[in-house]
Motif scaffolding. Structure first.
Motif, PDB file in Angstrom:
ATOM      1  N   VAL A   4       0.864  -1.172   0.000  1.00 28.02           N
ATOM      2  CA  VAL A   4       0.000   0.000   0.000  1.00 28.02           C
ATOM      3  C   VAL A   4       0.909   1.233   0.000  1.00 28.02           C
ATOM      4  N   GLN A   5       0.788   2.073  -0.995  1.00 24.92           N
ATOM      5  CA  GLN A   5       1.655   3.248  -1.097  1.00 24.92           C
ATOM      6  C   GLN A   5       0.949   4.470  -0.526  1.00 24.92           C
ATOM      7  N   SER A   6       1.691   5.293   0.161  1.00 23.25           N
ATOM      8  CA  SER A   6       1.128   6.521   0.690  1.00 23.25           C
ATOM      9  C   SER A   6       1.716   7.695  -0.099  1.00 23.25           C
ATOM     10  N   ASN A   7       0.887   8.707  -0.400  1.00 23.34           N
ATOM     11  CA  ASN A   7       1.377   9.854  -1.167  1.00 23.34           C
ATOM     12  C   ASN A   7       2.290  10.748  -0.345  1.00 23.34           C
ATOM     13  N   ASN A   8       1.942  10.895   0.941  1.00 22.11           N
ATOM     14  CA  ASN A   8       2.704  11.814   1.772  1.00 22.11           C
ATOM     15  C   ASN A   8       3.038  11.135   3.096  1.00 22.11           C
ATOM     16  N   PRO A   9       3.947  10.143   3.078  1.00 21.66           N
ATOM     17  CA  PRO A   9       4.207   9.393   4.309  1.00 21.66           C
ATOM     18  C   PRO A   9       4.926  10.251   5.349  1.00 21.66           C
ATOM     19  N   ILE A  10       4.616  10.012   6.612  1.00 20.12           N
ATOM     20  CA  ILE A  10       5.343  10.717   7.678  1.00 20.12           C
ATOM     21  C   ILE A  10       6.702  10.047   7.888  1.00 20.12           C
ATOM     22  N   LEU A  11       6.739   8.742   7.648  1.00 17.68           N
ATOM     23  CA  LEU A  11       7.994   7.995   7.792  1.00 17.68           C
ATOM     24  C   LEU A  11       8.154   7.056   6.599  1.00 17.68           C
ATOM     25  N   GLU A  12       9.327   7.078   6.017  1.00 21.01           N
ATOM     26  CA  GLU A  12       9.565   6.190   4.885  1.00 21.01           C
ATOM     27  C   GLU A  12      10.900   5.472   5.056  1.00 21.01           C
ATOM     28  N   VAL A  13      10.834   4.154   4.977  1.00 19.24           N
ATOM     29  CA  VAL A  13      12.027   3.324   5.090  1.00 19.24           C
ATOM     30  C   VAL A  13      12.236   2.689   3.719  1.00 19.24           C
ATOM     31  N   LYS A  14      13.446   2.853   3.171  1.00 17.34           N
ATOM     32  CA  LYS A  14      13.686   2.306   1.825  1.00 17.34           C
ATOM     33  C   LYS A  14      14.909   1.399   1.819  1.00 17.34           C
ATOM     34  N   GLY A  15      14.713   0.172   1.376  1.00 17.22           N
ATOM     35  CA  GLY A  15      15.822  -0.776   1.188  1.00 17.22           C
ATOM     36  C   GLY A  15      16.732  -0.895   2.394  1.00 17.22           C
ATOM     37  N   LEU A  16      16.126  -1.039   3.573  1.00 11.87           N
ATOM     38  CA  LEU A  16      16.917  -1.042   4.815  1.00 11.87           C
ATOM     39  C   LEU A  16      17.549  -2.417   5.089  1.00 11.87           C
ATOM     40  N   LEU A  60      20.449   1.755  16.485  1.00 11.03           N
ATOM     41  CA  LEU A  60      21.417   0.956  15.723  1.00 11.03           C
ATOM     42  C   LEU A  60      21.666   1.648  14.382  1.00 11.03           C
ATOM     43  N   PRO A  61      22.899   1.622  13.878  1.00 11.26           N
ATOM     44  CA  PRO A  61      23.134   2.242  12.563  1.00 11.26           C
ATOM     45  C   PRO A  61      22.606   1.338  11.443  1.00 11.26           C
ATOM     46  N   ALA A  62      22.138   1.947  10.358  1.00 15.70           N
ATOM     47  CA  ALA A  62      21.701   1.158   9.199  1.00 15.70           C
ATOM     48  C   ALA A  62      22.942   0.682   8.450  1.00 15.70           C
ATOM     49  N   ILE A  63      22.883  -0.540   7.939  1.00 13.64           N
ATOM     50  CA  ILE A  63      23.992  -1.032   7.109  1.00 13.64           C
ATOM     51  C   ILE A  63      23.842  -0.442   5.700  1.00 13.64           C
ATOM     52  N   LYS A  64      22.621  -0.400   5.230  1.00 12.25           N
ATOM     53  CA  LYS A  64      22.312   0.109   3.890  1.00 12.25           C
ATOM     54  C   LYS A  64      20.872   0.594   3.909  1.00 12.25           C
ATOM     55  N   GLY A  65      20.530   1.484   3.002  1.00 13.00           N
ATOM     56  CA  GLY A  65      19.144   1.940   2.898  1.00 13.00           C
ATOM     57  C   GLY A  65      18.955   3.278   3.585  1.00 13.00           C
ATOM     58  N   SER A  66      17.711   3.755   3.596  1.00 18.81           N
ATOM     59  CA  SER A  66      17.460   5.082   4.165  1.00 18.81           C
ATOM     60  C   SER A  66      16.192   5.128   5.020  1.00 18.81           C
ATOM     61  N   VAL A  67      16.204   6.096   5.939  1.00 19.50           N
ATOM     62  CA  VAL A  67      15.030   6.386   6.771  1.00 19.50           C
ATOM     63  C   VAL A  67      14.724   7.871   6.593  1.00 19.50           C
ATOM     64  N   THR A  68      13.513   8.169   6.138  1.00 24.04           N
ATOM     65  CA  THR A  68      13.117   9.565   5.939  1.00 24.04           C
ATOM     66  C   THR A  68      11.954   9.869   6.867  1.00 24.04           C
TER      67      THR A  68
END
Ligand code: ATP
Length: 237
Positions: A4-16, A60-68
């Motif tokens: 389910v995709q959100s247009n304006n997410p408050i939090l987005e985690v990508k490829g973590l 904890l630090p992410a190894i890869k990916g992003s948190v917005t």
């Protein structure tokens, strides 16, 4: 099941990708939270739920990916700064045992003003009996209630809740489900990790996690009906 995709997410985690040193625990996890919704990460012991939440919180630090968070990349922002921005994690036991219940609440709200204690009691009336008690003297369930009240007065925008039902009786679990509902009704966006399927009832979305990967993602009412989910979490044969 479709994401389910959100247009304006408050939090987005990508490829973590996340883990501990060389040990990779969470693999390629993506998730976006719509403002005001509750998302449940459902997974058995060792699935990687806590690791996911801690990485989103910056513990904890992410190894890869992003948190917005609110459009800002916070992947490398320290946890205390994320908390100040409103991205708050309640860990196992956030309560300070040697302080009174009342002082714990004021500390969470970063104020000396007693009005914040009255506000907490308005939502959690049972706390009024314990305000002058040391937090150490509370039962497990009472501590969870205090932890939820502390979360509420800290006014988070996104609350990360790690297994709030651990160690509680079925009756207390249903109370904790009620506390989560209350926090949700105040407009807080919640990401909750659990292995207890009772929390599906309070969730808008459920992500089932297995061996560090998101296996299923969908609307709670749909995921709760899946045979796989019923067998694994409700022990229905
Ligand atoms: N501090 C740590 N150091 C090394 N490995 C860890 C650490 N914490 C967790 N792990 C490992 O990471 C994996 C995932 O653990 P995690 O705590 O994220 O799972 P979980 O889904 O929250 O499980 P539970 O429901 O049992 O709390 C497990 O195999 C665990 O052994």
């Amino acid at each position: 099941m479709r994401r389910v995709q959100s247009n304006n997410p408050i939090l987005e985690v990508k490829g973590l990708w996340a883990g501990y040193g060389k040990l990779v625990v969470v693999r390629d996890l993506s998730l976006s939270l719509e403002r005001g919704t509750t998302t449940l990460i459902l997974g058995l012991n060792g699935a990687g739920k806590t690791t996911t939440l801690k990485t989103i919180a910056g513990i904890l630090p992410a190894i890869k990916g992003s948190v917005t968070f609110e459009g800002k990349d916070v992947t490398h922002t320290p946890s205390f700064q994320r908390a100040r921005m409103g991205l708050v994690m309640i860990t196992d036991n956030p309560v300070f045992p040697d302080m009174t219940v009342s002082d714990n609440i004021k500390l969470a709200a970063r104020t000396g003003d007693s009005r914040v204690v009255q506000e907490a009691v308005k939502y959690f009336p049972e706390l009024s009996k314990f305000l002058s008690f040391r937090a150490a003297s509370l039962s497990g369930g009472q501590r969870k209630m205090l932890a939820m009240a502390m979360a509420m007065v800290s006014k988070p925008k996104v609350l990360l809740l790690d297994e709030p039902s651990t160690g509680l009786s079925p009756l207390m679990v249903s109370k904790v489900v009620g506390y989560v509902k209350l926090l949700k009704s105040l407009g807080i966006t919640i990401l909750l990790a659990e292995q207890n399927p009772s929390f599906i009832s309070v969730a808008d979305y459920v992500m089932v996690m297995e061996m560090g990967r998101a296996k299923i993602f969908g609307r709670a009412e749909e995921v709760g009906k899946l045979e796989d989910v019923r067998k694994t979490f409700f022990q229905v044969t």
